[in-house]
Design an enzyme around this catalytic site. Structure first.
Site, PDB file in Angstrom:
ATOM      1  N   SER A 310      35.829  18.827  20.788  1.00  0.00           N
ATOM      2  CA  SER A 310      36.446  18.648  22.099  1.00  0.00           C
ATOM      3  C   SER A 310      37.533  19.680  22.367  1.00  0.00           C
ATOM      4  O   SER A 310      37.240  20.856  22.497  1.00  0.00           O
ATOM      5  CB  SER A 310      36.984  17.222  22.218  1.00  0.00           C
ATOM      6  OG  SER A 310      37.291  16.913  23.547  1.00  0.00           O
ATOM      7  N   ASP A 321      35.896  33.978  22.396  1.00  0.00           N
ATOM      8  CA  ASP A 321      35.313  34.737  23.501  1.00  0.00           C
ATOM      9  C   ASP A 321      36.249  35.805  24.040  1.00  0.00           C
ATOM     10  O   ASP A 321      35.793  36.818  24.580  1.00  0.00           O
ATOM     11  CB  ASP A 321      34.919  33.787  24.633  1.00  0.00           C
ATOM     12  CG  ASP A 321      33.640  33.016  24.334  1.00  0.00           C
ATOM     13  OD1 ASP A 321      33.112  33.163  23.213  1.00  0.00           O
ATOM     14  OD2 ASP A 321      33.183  32.260  25.211  1.00  0.00           O
ATOM     15  N   LYS A 335      31.110  18.762  21.486  1.00  0.00           N
ATOM     16  CA  LYS A 335      31.492  17.780  22.503  1.00  0.00           C
ATOM     17  C   LYS A 335      32.025  18.547  23.706  1.00  0.00           C
ATOM     18  O   LYS A 335      33.157  18.987  23.718  1.00  0.00           O
ATOM     19  CB  LYS A 335      32.553  16.819  21.951  1.00  0.00           C
ATOM     20  CG  LYS A 335      33.102  15.859  22.991  1.00  0.00           C
ATOM     21  CD  LYS A 335      32.012  14.932  23.503  1.00  0.00           C
ATOM     22  CE  LYS A 335      32.575  13.948  24.504  1.00  0.00           C
ATOM     23  NZ  LYS A 335      33.040  14.571  25.748  1.00  0.00           N
TER      24      LYS A 335
END
Length: 411
Positions: A310, A321, A335
């Site tokens: 999460s 990224d 999740k």
């Protein structure tokens, strides 16, 4: 309508959620119980992420449930639970008043019970352990990440909702609960756990010095509670003053917590860039952005595993990224759904899946997880062996961080 962002992963639940106060317009022809059921129906109708409502006629379902005799509040709650169950979404659920209050308490950093973070596997509906809290009764009793809990005090968990299972594990300090645990390739095991007050310390930080190697700041973040951002910032400042030349951020077995804390902690490490996108049922995207400057430009390695979930995945994905950090370890939990938590008119709560999140490179990680840059499996180790020579993932991070090319690239 007032809103504040909260992320909750596991149960506790591993889920980003938004808290809102939302009382529907009263329908005076209804009884009090019918009004509560209708209030829930309306919130789901306008907010749920799936416009098909699990391929069913949601308006027709409203007529069916409101035609039933609802003689008391318990009958209303049971009807609401049946209505929500038709969505086949374990994260969209009713929280009775005591459960709702408990969730609010948990996000503040206070907790009592066994100290176990759990989630329902959406494919098998099994009750799975995300991770025990550090030094909690569950950890001391020997419960491990990825354990499956088949019974609680003899009651099969297949018959329980996530919140009902959590409720059965709560109780007075000093009381006992027996958890029947299943592990891969092993017979089921009954484990007795003594409930206690849980002290949640979100951040552990230490300077690590090596012979003929750069000095590393090691930070373990256990969850994203209300104190996490401030405590992590303090840790980075302290380690910088002590001469840290690089950092290891350990997110292993971190089930998440407050979504805003995840975003703010990402901002501590990023000068600029997108942190996370959210996508609702209309496909509309929103985003959280870094607003710099970062607290440090020193190189960073992030440790992840199957218990990283999460809000932890939001942070890990943002750092990966944006090229700010390399990830080492195992694929994360996966999740990627966002819930809003609405306070209902009778003091209960309603968690509704309203959106999904994507990493800055638009990777949907729900049920897929995030793949680290360097896959390193971890054999079972004790809590005392974490971040030591016996911890192969930690050792891989140290080796990566102390390579001359890594330090030169950060200069």
């Amino acid at each position: 309508m007032q809103k504040k962002w909260i992320a909750r992963v596991g149960l506790w639940l591993i889920l980003p959620i938004v808290v809102a106060l939302s009382w529907s317009t009263p329908a005076w022809a209804f009884t009090e119980e019918q009004r509560l059921v209708n209030e829930v129906w309306r919130i789901v109708n306008r907010s749920y992420v799936d416009e098909s409502f699990n391929h069913q006629n949601w308006r027709s379902l409203r007529q069916q449930v409101l035609s039933r005799p609802l003689n008391n509040r318990e009958a209303a709650y049971e009807t609401i639970q049946q209505m929500l169950a038709s969505l086949n979404d374990p994260f969209t659920r009713l929280l009775r008043p005591d459960q709702y209050r408990s969730l609010q308490t948990n996000t503040s950093g206070e907790l009592t019970g066994v100290g176990l973070q759990i989630a329902l596997d959406p494919e098998t509906s099994e009750l799975k352990v995300i991770a025990p809290l550090e030094s909690s009764p569950a950890e001391q009793a020997g419960i491990r990440p990825a354990d499956r809990i088949s019974r609680i005090d003899g009651v099969p968990t297949a018959k329980l909702t996530l919140d009902e299972a959590a409720e059965k594990m709560r109780g007075p300090i000093g009381s006992r609960v027996v958890l029947t645990v299943a592990r891969e390739g092993e017979p089921e095991l009954d484990i007795q756990v003594v409930r206690d007050r849980i002290a949640i310390n979100p951040v552990y930080a230490q300077l690590r010095e090596f012979r003929d190697r750069p000095t590393i700041g090691y930070i373990r973040l256990n969850q994203f509670n209300a104190n996490a951002t401030v405590e992590l910032a303090k840790a980075v400042h302290r380690l910088e003053n002590q001469g840290a030349e690089g950092y290891i951020l350990d997110l292993r077995n971190n089930p998440g917590g407050l979504l805003q804390a995840g975003v703010e902690i990402a901002r501590l490490w990023l000068d600029s860039g997108t942190i996370v996108y959210t996508v609702n049922r209309q496909g509309i995207q929103d985003s959280f952005e870094a607003n710099g400057p970062a607290l440090t430009q020193d190189p960073l390695v992030v440790l992840v595993n199957q218990g990283t979930a999460s809000a932890s995945e939001i942070l890990a994905g943002a750092l990966q990224d944006n090229g700010r950090a390399e990830l080492v370890g195992e694929k994360t939990f996966g999740k990627g759904l966002i819930q809003s938590l609405f306070e209902l008119s009778d003091g209960s709560g309603l968690a509704v899946t309203v959106a999904k999140y994507e990493t800055p490179n638009h990777h949907d990680i729900n049920k897929l997880g995030i793949t680290p840059d360097r896959l390193v499996p971890l054999e079972a180790i004790t809590r005392e062996q974490v971040a030591t020579e016996q911890d192969q993932q930690y050792q891989a991070a140290v080796e990566l961080l102390t390579q001359p090319s890594v330090l030169a690239g950060a200069a």
